[in-house]
Design a protein around this motif. Structure first.
Motif, short mmCIF file in Angstrom:
data_model
loop_
_atom_site.label_atom_id
_atom_site.label_comp_id
_atom_site.label_asym_id
_atom_site.label_seq_id
_atom_site.Cartn_x
_atom_site.Cartn_y
_atom_site.Cartn_z
N ILE A 73 -5.77 104.95 -53.38
CA ILE A 73 -5.23 103.65 -53.22
C ILE A 73 -5.59 102.48 -54.27
O ILE A 73 -4.86 101.80 -55.00
CB ILE A 73 -5.15 103.14 -51.78
CG1 ILE A 73 -4.40 104.18 -50.91
CG2 ILE A 73 -4.65 101.53 -51.58
CD1 ILE A 73 -4.52 103.65 -49.39
N CYS A 80 1.13 101.77 -49.40
CA CYS A 80 -0.23 101.57 -49.39
C CYS A 80 -0.71 100.33 -49.74
O CYS A 80 -0.27 99.41 -50.69
CB CYS A 80 -0.74 102.47 -50.57
SG CYS A 80 -0.32 104.22 -50.15
N ARG A 83 -4.26 97.42 -49.83
CA ARG A 83 -5.63 97.35 -49.73
C ARG A 83 -6.18 95.75 -49.93
O ARG A 83 -5.28 95.01 -49.73
CB ARG A 83 -6.43 97.81 -51.10
CG ARG A 83 -6.16 97.23 -52.44
CD ARG A 83 -6.99 97.75 -53.14
NE ARG A 83 -6.69 96.76 -54.60
CZ ARG A 83 -7.31 97.02 -55.83
NH1 ARG A 83 -7.96 98.12 -55.88
NH2 ARG A 83 -7.01 96.22 -56.82
#
Length: 128
Positions: free
Chosen positions: A24, A47, A49
């Motif tokens: 990621i 995805c 983060r």
């Protein structure tokens, strides 16, 4: 609303397995964002983060965790009843802030160890 970048590969499963934890982060760096869409096992997957992503996943009003993990994995990763992970997080100290000093973390960890029940196994040969 901004468009979420989409990975060009028809499926990223092998790349995910090769890169593991770094997958990621590497893709986010490639796309210059903290969110992207790809396909894992041919399923569309988003995805993310960063701090905002972590806060999103810890919001109990947005995610239902009960029943999401198979029982064997739950016992292994979180301890009986799912209490292990929050205890480990408490022992490790807060995230995203200054590092806790080893003395305070050690005191918290010792307190959790004292509160934990000892494991008792039945006497005799192992079942086989």
């Amino acid at each position: 609303m901004a468009t979420i970048p989409t990975d060009r590969n028809p499926d990223s499963t092998l790349a995910f397995l090769r890169a593991g934890y770094r997958f990621i982060g590497q893709r986010c760096e490639r796309y210059g964002t903290d969110i992207f869409q790809t396909r894992l096992l041919l399923e569309p997957t988003i995805c993310v983060r960063g701090r905002a992503a972590a806060e999103l996943f810890y919001d109990a009003d947005r995610f239902v965790r009960e029943g999401a993990m198979p029982a064997r994995g739950k016992r292994t990763l979180t301890g009986r009843g799912g209490r292990g992970h929050p205890l480990r997080r408490t022992a490790a100290g807060p995230r995203g802030g200054p590092e806790p000093d080893a003395g305070a973390a050690g005191q918290r960890l010792r307190g959790h160890r004292r509160a934990a029940r000892p494991l008792s196994l039945p006497a005799g040969p192992a079942p086989g």
